[in-house]
Design a protein around this motif. Structure first.
Motif, PDB file in Angstrom:
ATOM      1  N   GLY A  48     -59.069  29.738  -0.161  1.00 60.32           N
ATOM      2  CA  GLY A  48     -59.808  29.965  -1.403  1.00 60.32           C
ATOM      3  C   GLY A  48     -59.126  30.991  -2.284  1.00 60.32           C
ATOM      4  N   ILE A  49     -58.634  32.075  -1.687  1.00 63.02           N
ATOM      5  CA  ILE A  49     -57.967  33.118  -2.455  1.00 63.02           C
ATOM      6  C   ILE A  49     -56.649  32.597  -3.019  1.00 63.02           C
ATOM      7  N   ALA A  50     -55.918  31.797  -2.253  1.00 64.40           N
ATOM      8  CA  ALA A  50     -54.681  31.207  -2.755  1.00 64.40           C
ATOM      9  C   ALA A  50     -54.947  30.318  -3.961  1.00 64.40           C
ATOM     10  N   ALA A  51     -56.069  29.615  -3.942  1.00 64.43           N
ATOM     11  CA  ALA A  51     -56.431  28.760  -5.080  1.00 64.43           C
ATOM     12  C   ALA A  51     -56.696  29.600  -6.329  1.00 64.43           C
ATOM     13  N   ILE A  52     -57.345  30.755  -6.153  1.00 60.60           N
ATOM     14  CA  ILE A  52     -57.591  31.651  -7.288  1.00 60.60           C
ATOM     15  C   ILE A  52     -56.263  32.168  -7.839  1.00 60.60           C
ATOM     16  N   TRP A  53     -55.339  32.556  -6.936  1.00 60.31           N
ATOM     17  CA  TRP A  53     -54.016  33.011  -7.368  1.00 60.31           C
ATOM     18  C   TRP A  53     -53.326  31.921  -8.183  1.00 60.31           C
ATOM     19  N   SER A  54     -53.399  30.701  -7.698  1.00 65.60           N
ATOM     20  CA  SER A  54     -52.738  29.581  -8.360  1.00 65.60           C
ATOM     21  C   SER A  54     -53.255  29.411  -9.787  1.00 65.60           C
ATOM     22  N   GLU A  55     -54.564  29.550  -9.966  1.00 64.00           N
ATOM     23  CA  GLU A  55     -55.155  29.428 -11.302  1.00 64.00           C
ATOM     24  C   GLU A  55     -54.693  30.548 -12.220  1.00 64.00           C
ATOM     25  N   ILE A  56     -54.696  31.778 -11.701  1.00 61.35           N
ATOM     26  CA  ILE A  56     -54.376  32.935 -12.540  1.00 61.35           C
ATOM     27  C   ILE A  56     -52.892  33.003 -12.872  1.00 61.35           C
ATOM     28  N   LEU A  57     -52.040  32.694 -11.884  1.00 62.35           N
ATOM     29  CA  LEU A  57     -50.596  32.822 -12.077  1.00 62.35           C
ATOM     30  C   LEU A  57     -49.944  31.549 -12.585  1.00 62.35           C
ATOM     31  N   GLY A  58     -50.667  30.421 -12.508  1.00 60.91           N
ATOM     32  CA  GLY A  58     -50.083  29.163 -12.952  1.00 60.91           C
ATOM     33  C   GLY A  58     -49.016  28.636 -12.021  1.00 60.91           C
ATOM     34  N   LEU A  59     -49.116  28.946 -10.721  1.00 61.03           N
ATOM     35  CA  LEU A  59     -48.127  28.505  -9.733  1.00 61.03           C
ATOM     36  C   LEU A  59     -48.794  27.702  -8.627  1.00 61.03           C
ATOM     37  N   ALA A  60     -48.058  26.727  -8.121  1.00 60.72           N
ATOM     38  CA  ALA A  60     -48.554  25.937  -6.989  1.00 60.72           C
ATOM     39  C   ALA A  60     -47.931  26.456  -5.698  1.00 60.72           C
TER      40      ALA A  60
END
Length: 577
Positions: free
Chosen positions: A505-517
């Motif tokens: 879940g936290i990785a998904a939040i990072w992905s949204e904020i940073l724009g990285l997969a």
């Protein structure tokens, strides 16, 4: 030259509102009288500094920045505030260009300067050791100190610090206008969310202070976002909010209702484009009851020079205009002979006070009272000005001249597009027109079809890169150097994937904020490009998603997915939830 400035205007209010709160922060409340004692202390500290030697102000505490600025004004010294969070290389450039005769630095400021070599003879003033001095409002009202102005530094296009010189007369012109235009008076609470390293800090401070109002400074932990920003605005009963649209948009996640912010009456946005979708969302909540105002003005001409009170029509327009000039200001669009009145051209601004140009050898584009902004614009039939990006955003792709601002504005017209940045990207010998977009619910095919209907052949992007947010500098401008390379692909084999639901879940939040997969469990948030605003957004999302009040230091001790997940798990277990 001697002229009425913010010092004399502030002193007028000081005589009437001495006991009133001047600056309110999470750490303390400072009255006008207390602030005056500190101003007098700084004035005395600068008396031994050569009149031609500027004063560098490197403080995180807004109270000390405000007091030091007023102290410089009273002592007729040029002031140059910087953000202590500046990268070391930029700070070195500032010191080399400015050559200050004195440096005001609190603990964070001194930490930033710890490995820097100050000019010979430069005096270091420590705010915690400064003794308040006796003061006289009448003396400041009568003194009429020489206007030696200020210097604010911007990175410019090369990354080298460029010093923009300004006058207190120019600040006074703006402050007078804003106080009258928006009814700022005794007791009015105005937000102070701007870094001290940008000239908008002066706007946020002196509009309320010159009217007997209160500066509501952001918490010491950093600028609040989302739910935190909404809570801060409510608790501080802020009436006038100044910020960049990027920060304003974080309020969308705050669960606002038509009853939110009962004290708030005006939101003034500057520093980057305001979009029709912003107007539609805000007016959908509050109608016209809480004004949303678009401001425009480069630092070279001192803060806002054009403004537009948004209307219902702006919610459905192609773009939101920046409006009409302030009193005494003129705006022109420089076009070619025979061009129609609504032709696109470079915007030039003329002001009723001297413009002082740049510090050093940087070329000034204009005259003693005019500045060619580098922004492209056109006038609407009703006389309001629209902006279409930067003059230097014209590139060539496959031999076709492309205005990146035109591409960006066309894509912004597609519902669902929250933000966009266009760029020409070259790989080997091939150049492609790329659009970095924040549009989670719009497909590439829809974006391409929308662009094809509005742009000439050759101007339609060939590649769309999905972003959670367009990277921006502290003052809200696009940080093009931080845009991800189109050819760069993060490999799933390159990082260990998250483990368990919390890490996932936290990785998904990072992905949204940073724009990285493909975020790995051991990836470092800051090394992936997460700046202070991104960290604030991350902590706000974690607080919202996991219902834990996690201290910032817990994250900074281990800024990885695994570390943040462990901190969340420990906090949840400790609370018994």
């Amino acid at each position: 030259m001697t002229t009425p400035t913010v010092l004399t205007r502030w002193a007028d209010g000081l005589a009437r509102h001495g006991a009133r709160c001047a600056v309110k922060s999470s750490a303390r409340e400072v009255s006008y009288e207390e602030l005056a004692g500190r101003v007098a202390g700084y004035q005395a500290a600068f008396e031994g500094v050569g009149p031609a030697d500027p004063v560098l102000i490197s403080c995180a505490d807004p109270v000390e920045v405000i007091a030091a600025v007023l102290g410089c004004t009273a002592a007729s010294r040029t002031f140059a505030p910087v953000d202590p969070r500046l990268p070391a290389t930029v700070l070195d450039g500032v010191l080399a260009t400015l050559r200050p005769g004195a440096v005001v630095a609190d603990a964070p400021g001194r930490a930033a300067l710890a490995e820097r070599e100050l000019p010979d003879g430069a005096r270091l003033v420590r705010p915690e050791e400064l003794e308040p001095r006796a003061w006289s409002a009448e003396a400041w009202q009568r003194s009429g100190p020489e206007d030696r102005g200020y210097v604010y530094f911007t990175s410019g296009t090369t990354g080298r610090p460029k010093g923009i010189r300004g006058s207190l007369r120019a600040v006074h012109h703006f402050v007078d206008w804003e106080i009258a235009e928006f009814g700022i008076g005794a007791g009015t609470r105005v937000s102070q969310l701007t870094s001290p390293g940008f000239d908008a800090f002066l706007r946020d401070a002196f509009a309320p202070l010159c009217a007997g109002g209160t500066v509501c400074a952001s918490p010491a932990g950093g600028t609040p976002v989302g739910e935190g920003l909404a809570r801060w605005l409510t608790e501080n009963e802020v009436e006038v909010l100044h910020c960049v649209p990027t920060l304003f948009r974080t309020l969308r996640s705050a669960g606002l209702t038509p009853g939110s912010f009962p004290a708030l009456r005006a939101v003034l946005l500057a520093g980057e484009p305001l979009h029709p979708s912003d107007v539609a969302w805000w007016r959908g909540l509050f109608g016209g009851g809480k004004e949303l105002v678009n401001l425009y003005g480069p630092s070279e001409t001192t803060m806002t020079k054009l403004f537009h009170r948004t209307t219902e029509e702006d919610a459905h327009a192609r773009l939101v205009p920046v409006g009409r000039p302030l009193p005494g200001v003129s705006a022109r669009v420089l076009t070619g002979p025979g061009d129609p009145p609504d032709a696109l051209g470079e915007v030039e601004i003329e002001v009723p006070f001297p413009l002082l140009g740049y510090l050093g050898d940087d070329e000034w584009r204009g005259t003693a009272t005019t500045h060619r902004t580098g922004d492209l614009g056109r006038f609407r039939p009703d006389g309001t000005l629209e902006l279409y990006g930067r003059r230097d955003q014209q590139v060539k792709v496959h031999g076709v001249r492309v205005d990146l601002g035109e591409v960006e504005n066309a894509l912004r017209g597609r519902p669902g597009v929250q933000d966009v940045c266009a760029a020409a990207v070259t790989e080997d010998v091939t150049t492609a027109l790329v659009a970095y977009v924040v549009a989670p619910d719009v497909s590439d095919a829809d974006l391409r079809a929308h662009a094809a209907q509005r742009l000439a052949p050759g101007l339609v992007p060939s590649v769309f890169v999905r972003m959670a947010a367009i990277p921006r500098t502290l003052n809200g401008k696009v940080e093009r150097r931080s845009l991800p390379k189109v050819a760069l692909r993060r490999s799933a084999e390159a990082a260990e994937p998250p483990k368990g639901p919390t890490e996932t879940g936290i990785a998904a939040i990072w992905s949204e904020i940073l724009g990285l997969a493909d975020i790995g469990r051991d990836d470092d948030f800051t090394l992936l490009g997460g700046d202070s605003l991104a960290i604030a957004r991350l902590m706000d999302r974690v607080r919202h998603e996991y219902r834990v009040d996690l201290p910032l230091r817990a994250f900074l001790q281990d800024p990885t997915v695994a570390g943040l997940a462990a901190a969340v798990t420990d906090r949840t277990a400790g609370s018994g939830s």
